[in-house]
Design a protein around this motif. Sequence first.
Motif, PDB file in Angstrom:
ATOM      1  N   PHE A 102       0.860  -1.040  -0.096  1.00 27.43           N
ATOM      2  CA  PHE A 102      -0.078  -0.199   0.077  1.00 27.43           C
ATOM      3  C   PHE A 102       0.913   1.154   0.007  1.00 27.43           C
ATOM      4  CE2 PHE A 102      -2.146   3.491   2.253  1.00 27.43           C
ATOM      5  CZ  PHE A 102      -3.350   3.726   1.506  1.00 27.43           C
ATOM      6  N   ASP A 103       1.799   1.463   0.966  1.00 24.83           N
ATOM      7  CA  ASP A 103       2.549   2.554   1.346  1.00 24.83           C
ATOM      8  C   ASP A 103       3.453   2.899   0.103  1.00 24.83           C
ATOM      9  OD1 ASP A 103       2.292   3.292   4.348  1.00 24.83           O
ATOM     10  OD2 ASP A 103       2.054   1.526   4.083  1.00 24.83           O
ATOM     11  N   LEU A 104       4.031   1.989  -0.621  1.00 23.22           N
ATOM     12  CA  LEU A 104       5.042   2.055  -1.458  1.00 23.22           C
ATOM     13  C   LEU A 104       4.336   2.462  -2.971  1.00 23.22           C
ATOM     14  CD1 LEU A 104       7.718  -0.791  -0.622  1.00 23.22           C
ATOM     15  CD2 LEU A 104       7.989   1.986  -0.575  1.00 23.22           C
ATOM     16  N   THR A 105       3.274   1.635  -3.100  1.00 22.21           N
ATOM     17  CA  THR A 105       2.245   1.974  -4.378  1.00 22.21           C
ATOM     18  C   THR A 105       1.966   3.400  -4.273  1.00 22.21           C
ATOM     19  OG1 THR A 105       1.819  -0.494  -4.735  1.00 22.21           O
ATOM     20  CG2 THR A 105       0.216   1.139  -5.848  1.00 22.21           C
ATOM     21  N   LEU A 106       1.304   3.851  -3.212  1.00 20.87           N
ATOM     22  CA  LEU A 106       1.105   5.332  -2.922  1.00 20.87           C
ATOM     23  C   LEU A 106       1.662   6.134  -3.631  1.00 20.87           C
ATOM     24  CD1 LEU A 106      -1.713   6.291  -0.519  1.00 20.87           C
ATOM     25  CD2 LEU A 106       0.235   7.961  -1.340  1.00 20.87           C
ATOM     26  N   LEU A 107       3.198   5.704  -2.739  1.00 20.06           N
ATOM     27  CA  LEU A 107       4.218   6.771  -2.967  1.00 20.06           C
ATOM     28  C   LEU A 107       4.696   6.654  -4.301  1.00 20.06           C
ATOM     29  CD1 LEU A 107       6.396   8.696  -2.084  1.00 20.06           C
ATOM     30  CD2 LEU A 107       7.657   6.767  -1.575  1.00 20.06           C
ATOM     31  N   THR A 108       4.925   5.605  -5.125  1.00 16.37           N
ATOM     32  CA  THR A 108       4.952   5.588  -6.460  1.00 16.37           C
ATOM     33  C   THR A 108       4.059   6.437  -7.691  1.00 16.37           C
ATOM     34  OG1 THR A 108       6.159   3.618  -6.242  1.00 16.37           O
ATOM     35  CG2 THR A 108       5.500   4.025  -8.390  1.00 16.37           C
ATOM     36  N   ALA A 109       2.644   6.050  -6.914  1.00 16.66           N
ATOM     37  CA  ALA A 109       1.715   6.919  -7.813  1.00 16.66           C
ATOM     38  C   ALA A 109       2.056   8.346  -7.538  1.00 16.66           C
ATOM     39  CB  ALA A 109       0.395   6.545  -7.330  1.00 16.66           C
ATOM     40  N   GLU A 110       2.305   8.840  -6.419  1.00 24.12           N
ATOM     41  CA  GLU A 110       2.414  10.485  -6.358  1.00 24.12           C
ATOM     42  C   GLU A 110       3.648  10.853  -7.066  1.00 24.12           C
ATOM     43  OE1 GLU A 110       0.318  12.371  -4.476  1.00 24.12           O
ATOM     44  OE2 GLU A 110       0.352  12.252  -2.503  1.00 24.12           O
ATOM     45  N   LEU A 111       4.715  10.243  -7.087  1.00 26.49           N
ATOM     46  CA  LEU A 111       5.814  10.334  -7.825  1.00 26.49           C
ATOM     47  C   LEU A 111       5.488  10.528  -9.027  1.00 26.49           C
ATOM     48  CD1 LEU A 111       8.609   8.294  -6.193  1.00 26.49           C
ATOM     49  CD2 LEU A 111       8.344  10.553  -5.831  1.00 26.49           C
ATOM     50  N   GLN A 112       4.636   9.739  -9.952  1.00 25.56           N
ATOM     51  CA  GLN A 112       4.362   9.673 -11.113  1.00 25.56           C
ATOM     52  C   GLN A 112       3.379  11.034 -11.367  1.00 25.56           C
ATOM     53  OE1 GLN A 112       2.639   5.995 -12.534  1.00 25.56           O
ATOM     54  NE2 GLN A 112       4.744   5.090 -12.267  1.00 25.56           N
ATOM     55  N   ARG A 113       2.359  11.106 -10.439  1.00 23.01           N
ATOM     56  CA  ARG A 113       1.643  12.003 -10.588  1.00 23.01           C
ATOM     57  C   ARG A 113       2.202  13.668 -10.716  1.00 23.01           C
ATOM     58  NH1 ARG A 113      -1.072  10.906  -6.334  1.00 23.01           N
ATOM     59  NH2 ARG A 113      -2.718   9.377  -7.457  1.00 23.01           N
ATOM     60  N   HIS A 114       3.255  13.857  -9.799  1.00 23.21           N
ATOM     61  CA  HIS A 114       4.072  15.127 -10.005  1.00 23.21           C
ATOM     62  C   HIS A 114       4.934  15.122 -11.047  1.00 23.21           C
ATOM     63  CE1 HIS A 114       1.575  16.662  -6.619  1.00 23.21           C
ATOM     64  NE2 HIS A 114       1.760  15.726  -6.013  1.00 23.21           N
ATOM     65  N   GLY A 115       5.252  14.103 -11.747  1.00 28.01           N
ATOM     66  CA  GLY A 115       6.471  13.958 -12.803  1.00 28.01           C
ATOM     67  C   GLY A 115       7.776  13.965 -12.218  1.00 28.01           C
ATOM     68  N   LEU A 116       7.949  13.232 -11.021  1.00 29.10           N
ATOM     69  CA  LEU A 116       9.263  13.201 -10.394  1.00 29.10           C
ATOM     70  C   LEU A 116       9.807  11.715 -10.647  1.00 29.10           C
ATOM     71  CD1 LEU A 116       7.953  14.198  -6.951  1.00 29.10           C
ATOM     72  CD2 LEU A 116       9.671  15.561  -8.351  1.00 29.10           C
ATOM     73  N   PRO A 117      11.335  11.705 -10.541  1.00 29.00           N
ATOM     74  CA  PRO A 117      11.929  10.416 -10.688  1.00 29.00           C
ATOM     75  C   PRO A 117      11.317   9.240  -9.752  1.00 29.00           C
ATOM     76  CG  PRO A 117      13.443  12.049 -10.483  1.00 29.00           C
ATOM     77  CD  PRO A 117      12.119  12.573 -10.279  1.00 29.00           C
ATOM     78  N   PRO A 231       6.427  -5.596  -4.095  1.00 33.77           N
ATOM     79  CA  PRO A 231       5.684  -4.397  -3.084  1.00 33.77           C
ATOM     80  C   PRO A 231       5.189  -3.547  -3.855  1.00 33.77           C
ATOM     81  CG  PRO A 231       8.012  -3.857  -3.034  1.00 33.77           C
ATOM     82  CD  PRO A 231       8.077  -5.298  -3.944  1.00 33.77           C
ATOM     83  N   LEU A 232       5.035  -3.448  -5.065  1.00 40.86           N
ATOM     84  CA  LEU A 232       4.409  -2.491  -5.906  1.00 40.86           C
ATOM     85  C   LEU A 232       3.414  -2.964  -6.735  1.00 40.86           C
ATOM     86  CD1 LEU A 232       7.304  -0.359  -7.279  1.00 40.86           C
ATOM     87  CD2 LEU A 232       5.949   0.217  -5.007  1.00 40.86           C
ATOM     88  N   ARG A 233       2.004  -2.089  -6.548  1.00 39.36           N
ATOM     89  CA  ARG A 233       1.264  -2.716  -7.420  1.00 39.36           C
ATOM     90  C   ARG A 233       1.528  -2.290  -9.058  1.00 39.36           C
ATOM     91  NH1 ARG A 233      -4.680  -1.449  -5.594  1.00 39.36           N
ATOM     92  NH2 ARG A 233      -5.219  -1.554  -7.757  1.00 39.36           N
ATOM     93  N   GLU A 234       0.788  -2.848 -10.104  1.00 38.50           N
ATOM     94  CA  GLU A 234       1.348  -2.822 -11.380  1.00 38.50           C
ATOM     95  C   GLU A 234       0.935  -1.159 -11.785  1.00 38.50           C
ATOM     96  OE1 GLU A 234       2.751  -2.416 -14.650  1.00 38.50           O
ATOM     97  OE2 GLU A 234       2.973  -4.206 -13.995  1.00 38.50           O
ATOM     98  N   LEU A 235       1.642  -0.620 -12.512  1.00 40.61           N
ATOM     99  CA  LEU A 235       1.542   0.974 -12.385  1.00 40.61           C
ATOM    100  C   LEU A 235       1.842   1.383 -14.050  1.00 40.61           C
ATOM    101  CD1 LEU A 235       3.127   2.559  -9.354  1.00 40.61           C
ATOM    102  CD2 LEU A 235       0.701   2.194  -9.719  1.00 40.61           C
ATOM    103  N   ALA A 236       2.084   0.313 -14.741  1.00 39.37           N
ATOM    104  CA  ALA A 236       2.226   0.560 -16.189  1.00 39.37           C
ATOM    105  C   ALA A 236       1.155   1.527 -17.038  1.00 39.37           C
ATOM    106  CB  ALA A 236       2.385  -0.743 -16.876  1.00 39.37           C
TER     107      ALA A 236
END
Length: 241
Positions: A102-117, A231-236
């Motif tokens: 949950f936590d790492l997927t959410l963080l990854t989604a936030e990074l993508q949302r804001h155009g961050l590495p 530990p990450l959901r598919e974000l492709a």
Amino acid sequence: MAWHGEPLVGFDLETTGTEPLEARIVTAAIVAVRAGEPVRQRGWLADPGIRIPAQASAIHGITSEHATAEGRPARDVADEIAETLTGYWAQGVPVVAYNAAFDLTLLTAELQRHGLPSLSARLDGSPIGPVIDPYTIDRAVDRYRKGKRTLEAVCVEYGVVLDTAHDATADALAAVRVACAIATRHGSVASLTPMELHERQIQWYAERAADFQRFLRGKGDVEAVVDASWPLRELAARTTG
């Protein structure tokens, strides 16, 4: 020395909701722990950019008004969290998170949302980890124990004190202490290296997802699809647009 006697880092997010691809960070904590005691910690309060539902505020105590008035921009918070976590991974320090998917997927989604590495990009393309998730481990090593598997319930099971549930700093520290308590009780967990345990958790998570898929099909829900990634959901889907 076994991994649970070495330095560990606890990580926790409190958020606007329970869907990791849609929810936003409200508070976060990263706590460096040695011998079960915090030696360094960092916390964040973010302005998530959306209204915090009343149900979420009732859990973690942060209202939209508070977050807007005192929180930092969500982009900056997500960037700093990612930099801190990957800094520990680069040093070989395992990150402990309760229900890490949950936590790492959410963080990854936030990074993508804001155009961050991404986390991986910050590690020069290497996979993230090692990650230690007491939730996944506990379900594997004590599969048939009855009762809830919330952090609060598992703390009681392993004798870990959690005074302020849903406070990110308290939850991050409790996650580390629960992980260590599981390793102390179950020698098979303690005997693995952090990366071996990381790989074993991928297997356990996938097996549980497969069991749940069979359960749903047995109930006639043949269209159900259960995500087995850890530990990450598919974000492709979010990276192709």
